[in-house]
Design an enzyme around this catalytic site. Structure first.
Site, PDB file in Angstrom:
ATOM      1  N   HIS A  16    -102.711 -12.411  -2.412  1.00 48.58           N
ATOM      2  CA  HIS A  16    -101.688 -11.488  -2.947  1.00 48.58           C
ATOM      3  C   HIS A  16    -102.189 -10.065  -2.747  1.00 48.58           C
ATOM      4  CE1 HIS A  16     -98.749 -10.533  -6.512  1.00 48.58           C
ATOM      5  NE2 HIS A  16     -98.781  -9.560  -5.612  1.00 48.58           N
ATOM      6  N   HIS A  18    -100.660  -6.480  -0.901  1.00 51.22           N
ATOM      7  CA  HIS A  18     -99.653  -5.724  -0.148  1.00 51.22           C
ATOM      8  C   HIS A  18    -100.427  -4.726   0.704  1.00 51.22           C
ATOM      9  CE1 HIS A  18     -96.375  -7.161  -2.836  1.00 51.22           C
ATOM     10  NE2 HIS A  18     -97.359  -7.217  -3.717  1.00 51.22           N
ATOM     11  N   HIS A 196     -92.690 -13.150  -5.776  1.00 44.26           N
ATOM     12  CA  HIS A 196     -93.121 -12.571  -7.042  1.00 44.26           C
ATOM     13  C   HIS A 196     -92.167 -13.077  -8.121  1.00 44.26           C
ATOM     14  CE1 HIS A 196     -95.436  -9.919  -4.517  1.00 44.26           C
ATOM     15  NE2 HIS A 196     -95.793  -9.113  -5.505  1.00 44.26           N
ATOM     16  N   GLU A 199     -93.714 -11.649 -13.402  1.00 41.84           N
ATOM     17  CA  GLU A 199     -94.627 -10.497 -13.541  1.00 41.84           C
ATOM     18  C   GLU A 199     -94.077  -9.659 -14.696  1.00 41.84           C
ATOM     19  OE1 GLU A 199     -94.493  -7.668 -10.303  1.00 41.84           O
ATOM     20  OE2 GLU A 199     -96.358  -6.686 -10.889  1.00 41.84           O
ATOM     21  N   ASP A 277    -103.478  -7.259  -5.298  1.00 39.92           N
ATOM     22  CA  ASP A 277    -102.125  -6.698  -5.313  1.00 39.92           C
ATOM     23  C   ASP A 277    -102.043  -5.396  -4.508  1.00 39.92           C
ATOM     24  OD1 ASP A 277     -99.432  -6.825  -5.908  1.00 39.92           O
ATOM     25  OD2 ASP A 277     -99.617  -6.317  -8.033  1.00 39.92           O
ATOM     26  N   ASP A 278    -102.343  -4.270  -5.151  1.00 38.50           N
ATOM     27  CA  ASP A 278    -102.281  -2.953  -4.491  1.00 38.50           C
ATOM     28  C   ASP A 278    -103.558  -2.194  -4.857  1.00 38.50           C
ATOM     29  OD1 ASP A 278     -99.320  -2.949  -3.542  1.00 38.50           O
ATOM     30  OD2 ASP A 278     -99.234  -3.571  -5.645  1.00 38.50           O
TER      31      ASP A 278
HETATM   32  N1  ADE Z   1     -94.849  -4.410  -4.345  1.00 40.04           N
HETATM   33  C1  ADE Z   1     -96.133  -4.049  -4.308  1.00 40.04           C
HETATM   34  N2  ADE Z   1     -96.767  -4.456  -5.411  1.00 40.04           N
HETATM   35  C2  ADE Z   1     -95.850  -5.124  -6.166  1.00 40.04           C
HETATM   36  C3  ADE Z   1     -95.883  -5.787  -7.410  1.00 40.04           C
HETATM   37  N3  ADE Z   1     -96.998  -5.862  -8.144  1.00 40.04           N
HETATM   38  N4  ADE Z   1     -94.754  -6.326  -7.871  1.00 40.04           N
HETATM   39  C4  ADE Z   1     -93.629  -6.251  -7.163  1.00 40.04           C
HETATM   40  N5  ADE Z   1     -93.541  -5.648  -5.992  1.00 40.04           N
HETATM   41  C5  ADE Z   1     -94.645  -5.080  -5.483  1.00 40.04           C
HETATM   42 ZN    ZN Z   2     -97.546  -7.940  -5.622  1.00 41.64          ZN
END
Ligand code: ADE
Ligand code: ZN
Length: 335
Positions: A16, A18, A196, A199, A277-278
């Site tokens: 996971h 991005h 996703h 969340e 994630d990011d």
């Molecule tokens: N795009 C990038 N990170 C995300 C996240 N945590 N939830 C939904 N979309 C995303």
């Molecule tokens: Zn994500």
């Protein structure tokens, strides 16, 4: 052995991530300069200060603005190579990268520019770092399903290079049901499926992602614990959940890491994994996610090894590719 050293030694898959979320402010400014793109921030420092999020949407607004710095094939290549190097340093042996084509095609960047750059980096990572990877194309759920269909059509000539589809962006108000038909087509085309769910949205989104979109993994899924029947199903079917601890704290899904339900998920027997994630926005890459979760939740080394093992089992590789990683993991676990 020090805890971070143990975490790094565990062979793991990142499931996971991005790729646009790995754009560090320094690279964002460098790319913006070479592409003549004007960013909404005065400096690298001012950019980091702006990364104080109150929820998912407050992050997404900034994340999409930052992605405007990515224009040329080389930008996508350089971005992905920077990620692969950091991932390898954290003991990642395999990464399944999300990318958001619509974020780029909406600005006039060709689908092929994005894909070619990412794929060139993936081949280079395999050759130079021995790091295996796959690409998963995500549909932005705040846009209509018709846009997702158009994106899937753009992807059609390149399906040998795209392993699966995902669903990301604003979960609130955009339930899985809206994307049922495009996921059905993706399935017919032989693509793997993730989404996703759970969340910020309710546990029902997790159930619907499984039943309506026929996904094989759930991204996040932390709110699944609000539905005991769903938890029983996730345990029985061993549906992998790609949890991102630092993301959940930064986006206030949990008030602090000590309140995260990762340990409870492990105790329940869920197939939970740890991911970043990011990472450029949330304070760290996969190793940091393992470390901060381990410290706040008192995870044992056996539990950390289980998290790494789950990630290898949940990845979309063949059993033959997985076997040597599992063997290495057992060697670290029993050392
Ligand atoms: N795009 C990038 N990170 C995300 C996240 N945590 N939830 C939904 N979309 C995303
Ligand atoms: Zn994500």
């Amino acid at each position: 052995m020090e805890l971070m050293e143990y975490i790094r030694r565990l062979p793991k898959a990142e499931l996971h991530l991005h790729i646009e979320g790995s754009l560090e402010p320094e690279m964002m400014f460098e790319l913006a300069r070479r592409n003549g793109v004007v960013l909404p921030y005065a400096s690298v420092e001012a950019t980091r200060v702006a990364y104080a999020f109150t929820d998912l949407q407050s992050f997404l607004d900034i994340y999409y603005a930052g992605a405007a710095a990515l224009v040329r094939e080389a930008d996508f290549h350089d971005l992905a190579m920077a990620y692969f190097r950091r991932a390898q340093a954290d003991g990642v042996v395999h990464a399944e990268l999300f990318f958001d084509p619509q974020t780029h095609t909406a600005r006039g960047v060709a689908f092929e520019t994005v894909l070619d750059g990412l794929e060139r980096a993936a081949r280079e990572a395999q050759a130079e770092l021995g790091l295996s990877s796959r690409l998963i194309m995500c549909f932005l759920r705040h846009l209509p399903e018709a846009d997702a269909f158009a994106t899937l059509e753009q992807a059609r000539p390149h399906l040998a290079r795209i392993h699966g589809v995902g669903l990301d962006s604003s979960e609130r108000g955009h339930p899985p049901a809206e994307f049922q038909r495009v996921f059905a087509l993706a399935r017919e085309l032989g693509l793997r499926r993730v989404a996703h769910a759970g969340e910020e949205g309710p546990a029902a989104n997790v159930t619907d992602a499984l039943d309506l979109l026929k996904v094989e993994r759930i991204d996040h899924g932390v709110r699944s614990l609000e539905d005991p029947a769903l938890v029983r199903r996730l345990v029985r079917e061993q549906v992998p959940l790609t949890v991102c601890p630092l993301s959940n704290v930064k986006l206030r899904v949990f008030p602090a890491m000590a309140q995260h339900n990762l340990k409870r998920m492990l105790d329940l027997g869920l197939c939970v994994t740890v991911n970043s994630d990011d990472p450029a926005y949330f304070g760290g890459y996969i190793g940091q996610n393992f470390l901060e979760a381990a410290r706040a939740l008192d995870l044992t080394r056996a539990e950390l090894a289980t998290l790494a093992r789950n990630s290898l089992l949940a990845s979309f590789v063949s059993d033959a590719e997985r076997a040597p990683w599992l063997a290495r993991l057992e060697a670290v676990r029993s050392a």
